[in-house]
Design a protein around this motif. Structure first.
Motif, PDB file in Angstrom:
ATOM      1  N   PRO A   1       0.798  -1.237   0.000  1.00  0.00           N
ATOM      2  CA  PRO A   1       0.000   0.000   0.000  1.00  0.00           C
ATOM      3  C   PRO A   1       0.830   1.287   0.000  1.00  0.00           C
ATOM      4  O   PRO A   1       0.331   2.352  -0.334  1.00  0.00           O
ATOM      5  CB  PRO A   1      -0.820  -0.080   1.284  1.00  0.00           C
ATOM      6  N   LEU A   2       2.100   1.193   0.367  1.00  0.00           N
ATOM      7  CA  LEU A   2       2.965   2.370   0.442  1.00  0.00           C
ATOM      8  C   LEU A   2       3.540   2.760  -0.919  1.00  0.00           C
ATOM      9  O   LEU A   2       4.050   3.864  -1.081  1.00  0.00           O
ATOM     10  CB  LEU A   2       4.120   2.125   1.420  1.00  0.00           C
ATOM     11  N   GLY A   3       3.498   1.834  -1.855  1.00  0.00           N
ATOM     12  CA  GLY A   3       4.024   2.111  -3.187  1.00  0.00           C
ATOM     13  C   GLY A   3       5.540   2.201  -3.238  1.00  0.00           C
ATOM     14  O   GLY A   3       6.102   2.817  -4.132  1.00  0.00           O
ATOM     15  N   ILE A   4       6.205   1.582  -2.291  1.00  0.00           N
ATOM     16  CA  ILE A   4       7.670   1.580  -2.252  1.00  0.00           C
ATOM     17  C   ILE A   4       8.154   0.191  -2.626  1.00  0.00           C
ATOM     18  O   ILE A   4       7.665  -0.810  -2.120  1.00  0.00           O
ATOM     19  CB  ILE A   4       8.198   1.949  -0.849  1.00  0.00           C
ATOM     20  N   LYS A   5       9.129   0.138  -3.516  1.00  0.00           N
ATOM     21  CA  LYS A   5       9.682  -1.150  -3.933  1.00  0.00           C
ATOM     22  C   LYS A   5      10.864  -1.508  -3.037  1.00  0.00           C
ATOM     23  O   LYS A   5      11.806  -0.733  -2.883  1.00  0.00           O
ATOM     24  CB  LYS A   5      10.140  -1.077  -5.385  1.00  0.00           C
ATOM     25  N   ILE A   6      10.811  -2.692  -2.450  1.00  0.00           N
ATOM     26  CA  ILE A   6      11.905  -3.177  -1.609  1.00  0.00           C
ATOM     27  C   ILE A   6      13.082  -3.550  -2.509  1.00  0.00           C
ATOM     28  O   ILE A   6      12.899  -4.179  -3.545  1.00  0.00           O
ATOM     29  CB  ILE A   6      11.450  -4.402  -0.788  1.00  0.00           C
ATOM     30  N   GLN A   7      14.280  -3.165  -2.095  1.00  0.00           N
ATOM     31  CA  GLN A   7      15.478  -3.380  -2.904  1.00  0.00           C
ATOM     32  C   GLN A   7      16.119  -4.750  -2.712  1.00  0.00           C
ATOM     33  O   GLN A   7      17.283  -4.925  -3.061  1.00  0.00           O
ATOM     34  CB  GLN A   7      16.503  -2.293  -2.579  1.00  0.00           C
ATOM     35  N   TYR A   8      15.388  -5.713  -2.168  1.00  0.00           N
ATOM     36  CA  TYR A   8      15.956  -7.030  -1.896  1.00  0.00           C
ATOM     37  C   TYR A   8      15.002  -8.115  -2.389  1.00  0.00           C
ATOM     38  O   TYR A   8      13.796  -7.974  -2.293  1.00  0.00           O
ATOM     39  CB  TYR A   8      16.165  -7.239  -0.391  1.00  0.00           C
ATOM     40  N   ASP A   9      15.568  -9.226  -2.871  1.00  0.00           N
ATOM     41  CA  ASP A   9      14.723 -10.372  -3.219  1.00  0.00           C
ATOM     42  C   ASP A   9      14.493 -11.206  -1.957  1.00  0.00           C
ATOM     43  O   ASP A   9      15.009 -10.888  -0.881  1.00  0.00           O
ATOM     44  CB  ASP A   9      15.334 -11.201  -4.351  1.00  0.00           C
ATOM     45  N   ILE A  10      13.736 -12.281  -2.081  1.00  0.00           N
ATOM     46  CA  ILE A  10      13.347 -13.080  -0.915  1.00  0.00           C
ATOM     47  C   ILE A  10      14.566 -13.596  -0.141  1.00  0.00           C
ATOM     48  O   ILE A  10      14.646 -13.450   1.079  1.00  0.00           O
ATOM     49  CB  ILE A  10      12.433 -14.248  -1.345  1.00  0.00           C
ATOM     50  N   GLY A  11      15.515 -14.184  -0.841  1.00  0.00           N
ATOM     51  CA  GLY A  11      16.699 -14.720  -0.169  1.00  0.00           C
ATOM     52  C   GLY A  11      17.503 -13.643   0.534  1.00  0.00           C
ATOM     53  O   GLY A  11      17.974 -13.830   1.661  1.00  0.00           O
ATOM     54  N   ALA A  12      17.659 -12.510  -0.128  1.00  0.00           N
ATOM     55  CA  ALA A  12      18.427 -11.405   0.456  1.00  0.00           C
ATOM     56  C   ALA A  12      17.719 -10.832   1.685  1.00  0.00           C
ATOM     57  O   ALA A  12      18.376 -10.430   2.648  1.00  0.00           O
ATOM     58  CB  ALA A  12      18.657 -10.311  -0.578  1.00  0.00           C
ATOM     59  N   LEU A  13      16.383 -10.814   1.662  1.00  0.00           N
ATOM     60  CA  LEU A  13      15.630 -10.322   2.828  1.00  0.00           C
ATOM     61  C   LEU A  13      15.896 -11.188   4.054  1.00  0.00           C
ATOM     62  O   LEU A  13      16.168 -10.677   5.137  1.00  0.00           O
ATOM     63  CB  LEU A  13      14.132 -10.307   2.541  1.00  0.00           C
ATOM     64  N   VAL A  14      15.787 -12.496   3.871  1.00  0.00           N
ATOM     65  CA  VAL A  14      16.024 -13.407   4.990  1.00  0.00           C
ATOM     66  C   VAL A  14      17.461 -13.241   5.494  1.00  0.00           C
ATOM     67  O   VAL A  14      17.695 -13.172   6.701  1.00  0.00           O
ATOM     68  CB  VAL A  14      15.723 -14.867   4.585  1.00  0.00           C
ATOM     69  N   THR A  15      18.405 -13.135   4.583  1.00  0.00           N
ATOM     70  CA  THR A  15      19.807 -12.948   4.963  1.00  0.00           C
ATOM     71  C   THR A  15      19.998 -11.642   5.723  1.00  0.00           C
ATOM     72  O   THR A  15      20.693 -11.604   6.750  1.00  0.00           O
ATOM     73  CB  THR A  15      20.716 -12.984   3.717  1.00  0.00           C
ATOM     74  N   GLN A  16      19.386 -10.559   5.243  1.00  0.00           N
ATOM     75  CA  GLN A  16      19.493  -9.263   5.920  1.00  0.00           C
ATOM     76  C   GLN A  16      18.978  -9.347   7.353  1.00  0.00           C
ATOM     77  O   GLN A  16      19.579  -8.794   8.271  1.00  0.00           O
ATOM     78  CB  GLN A  16      18.713  -8.184   5.155  1.00  0.00           C
ATOM     79  N   ILE A  17      17.866 -10.024   7.540  1.00  0.00           N
ATOM     80  CA  ILE A  17      17.293 -10.165   8.882  1.00  0.00           C
ATOM     81  C   ILE A  17      18.230 -10.990   9.766  1.00  0.00           C
ATOM     82  O   ILE A  17      18.503 -10.617  10.904  1.00  0.00           O
ATOM     83  CB  ILE A  17      15.891 -10.790   8.813  1.00  0.00           C
ATOM     84  N   ARG A  18      18.737 -12.094   9.231  1.00  0.00           N
ATOM     85  CA  ARG A  18      19.645 -12.944  10.013  1.00  0.00           C
ATOM     86  C   ARG A  18      20.911 -12.195  10.434  1.00  0.00           C
ATOM     87  O   ARG A  18      21.396 -12.354  11.542  1.00  0.00           O
ATOM     88  CB  ARG A  18      20.030 -14.184   9.220  1.00  0.00           C
ATOM     89  N   ILE A  19      21.433 -11.363   9.546  1.00  0.00           N
ATOM     90  CA  ILE A  19      22.647 -10.601   9.851  1.00  0.00           C
ATOM     91  C   ILE A  19      22.370  -9.481  10.845  1.00  0.00           C
ATOM     92  O   ILE A  19      23.149  -9.236  11.758  1.00  0.00           O
ATOM     93  CB  ILE A  19      23.265 -10.033   8.549  1.00  0.00           C
TER      94      ILE A  19
END
Length: 134
Positions: A88-106
Motif C-alpha cells: 500500500p505504500l508504493g515503495i519497492k523493496i530493494q531485496y529479493d526473498i533470499g536477500a531479505l532473509v539474509t538481511q534479517i539474520r545478519i
C-alpha cells in the motif's frame, strides 16, 4: 577519550568468542581469569545492544515503520509479510526473498533461534526501499 563504544579488550574477547574460544581459553591467552573475561564480555554485549538501539532510532527517523515480525514467526515467511505490508505504500523493496532473509539474520541474530523469531523484530523502510531491521 575512546573512539569506540568498545574497548580493545572487549573487541578482543568478542572476536575470540566469535571464533569459538571459551572464556577460559581467552582468560589464559590474556593472562587473566575467567571471571574477568565474563565481565568484559557482558559489558561488551551491553554496549553493542545500546549501540544497536541508537542506530535503530536514527534509522527510524527517516524511515517508515512497516511491520513487526512477531515472536514465533518462521523467518522464511518474513518476505511475504514484508511485501504485503509495503504494497500500500508504493515503495519497492530493494531485496529479493533470499536477500531479505539474509538481511534479517545478519541484522538481528540474537532475535532468532534457527528459523524462528524469538523476540519481535521491527522492520523500517525508507523511500528508496532500503530496510532497517531492529
Amino acid at each position: 577519550m575512546r573512539d569506540s563504544i568498545l574497548t580493545e579488550r572487549q573487541k578482543t574477547v568478542l572476536q575470540c568468542r566469535k571464533m569459538g574460544m571459551t572464556q577460559q581459553q581467552i582468560a589464559e591467552m590474556l593472562q587473566t581469569n575467567k571471571s574477568n573475561i565474563s565481565l568484559i564480555e557482558k559489558s561488551a554485549l551491553k554496549n553493542v545492544r545500546m549501540a544497536k538501539d541508537v542506530l535503530e532510532f536514527v534509522y527510524s527517523m527517516d524511515a517508515i515503520h512497516v511491520c513487526v515480525l512477531k515472536r514465533g514467526t518462521d523467518i522464511n515467511h518474513a518476505p511475504q509479510t514484508l511485501y504485503e505490508a509495503v504494497q500500500p505504500l508504493g515503495i519497492k523493496i530493494q531485496y529479493d526473498i533470499g536477500a531479505l532473509v539474509t538481511q534479517i539474520r545478519i541484522a538481528v541474530p540474537e532475535k532468532l533461534r534457527d528459523a524462528t523469531v524469538r523476540s519481535d523484530i521491527h522492520i523500517y523502510l525508507n523511500e528508496t526501499g532500503i530496510l532497517y531491521i531492529g
